[in-house]
Design a protein around this motif. Structure first.
Motif, short mmCIF file in Angstrom:
data_model
loop_
_atom_site.label_atom_id
_atom_site.label_comp_id
_atom_site.label_asym_id
_atom_site.label_seq_id
_atom_site.Cartn_x
_atom_site.Cartn_y
_atom_site.Cartn_z
N TRP A 24 -17.63 40.98 -47.21
CA TRP A 24 -18.01 39.58 -47.00
C TRP A 24 -19.44 39.46 -46.51
CZ3 TRP A 24 -15.91 35.62 -49.11
CH2 TRP A 24 -14.57 35.66 -49.45
N ARG A 27 -21.78 39.97 -49.36
CA ARG A 27 -21.78 38.79 -50.24
C ARG A 27 -22.63 37.66 -49.65
NH1 ARG A 27 -16.27 39.56 -50.32
NH2 ARG A 27 -15.60 40.77 -52.09
N TRP A 31 -25.29 40.03 -52.19
CA TRP A 31 -24.80 41.17 -52.95
C TRP A 31 -23.51 40.80 -53.67
CZ3 TRP A 31 -27.25 45.97 -53.10
CH2 TRP A 31 -28.29 46.15 -52.20
N SER A 32 -23.26 41.44 -54.80
CA SER A 32 -21.97 41.38 -55.49
C SER A 32 -21.26 42.69 -55.24
CB SER A 32 -22.17 41.23 -57.00
OG SER A 32 -22.83 40.02 -57.29
N ILE A 33 -19.99 42.64 -54.92
CA ILE A 33 -19.21 43.85 -54.72
C ILE A 33 -18.69 44.31 -56.08
CG2 ILE A 33 -17.26 44.92 -53.53
CD1 ILE A 33 -19.63 43.96 -51.70
N LEU A 34 -19.12 45.48 -56.52
CA LEU A 34 -18.71 46.00 -57.81
C LEU A 34 -17.39 46.77 -57.73
CD1 LEU A 34 -22.14 47.40 -59.08
CD2 LEU A 34 -21.12 45.15 -59.50
N ALA A 49 -22.09 48.03 -54.25
CA ALA A 49 -22.59 46.65 -54.31
C ALA A 49 -23.87 46.58 -55.13
CB ALA A 49 -22.84 46.14 -52.89
N ARG A 50 -24.11 45.42 -55.71
CA ARG A 50 -25.33 45.19 -56.50
C ARG A 50 -26.00 43.90 -56.04
NH1 ARG A 50 -27.78 46.05 -61.29
NH2 ARG A 50 -26.25 47.53 -62.07
N ARG A 51 -27.33 43.98 -55.97
CA ARG A 51 -28.16 42.79 -55.79
C ARG A 51 -29.37 43.01 -56.68
NH1 ARG A 51 -30.06 41.08 -49.91
NH2 ARG A 51 -31.40 42.87 -50.21
#
Length: 122
Positions: A24, A27, A31-34, A49-51
């Motif tokens: 959380w 996010r 960031w997106s949790i992959l 995670a990706r940003r």
């Protein structure tokens, strides 16, 4: 099969809760949790995670107090996470992406502490 010891069950529950909180937090920071709890022959990666074009392989550590967090992570543990990340990076990184190893530390009553890019191949 023998049931896990109550102490181990409690630690597992605390770890899962810490990973949810860190997910959380990430996010909220864009960031997106992959993926979560990715098991590899080298070890487990708690969060991926990706940003933008950055992919972070995140080790999450929760301790009962802030002082214990300083001892929660060391070179050996970081090397394990780095080996695990290298083994699955092709599944999460696109050409041109950068990747790094991050650590998130949690203690009661404190916001998560996010340490970015902690592994430099020691």
């Amino acid at each position: 099969m023998k049931a896990p010891a109550p102490r181990r069950v409690k630690a597992e529950k605390r770890g899962r809760q810490a990973e949810r909180l860190c997910g959380w937090w990430l996010r909220l920071k864009g960031w997106s949790i992959l993926d979560r709890r990715v098991r590899t022959p080298a070890g487990e990666i708690d969060l991926i995670a990706r940003r933008g074009s950055m992919v972070a392989f995140v080790e999450v550590k929760a301790r009962g107090n802030d002082a214990d967090l300083d001892l929660a992570i060391d070179e050996r543990r970081l090397a394990r996470v780095a080996r695990a990340a290298e083994s699955v990076a092709h599944l999460y990184c696109a050409p041109g992406d950068d990747m790094r190893i991050d650590v998130m530390l949690l203690a009661p009553g404190r916001p998560p502490r996010h340490l970015a890019n902690v592994w430099h191949g020691g």
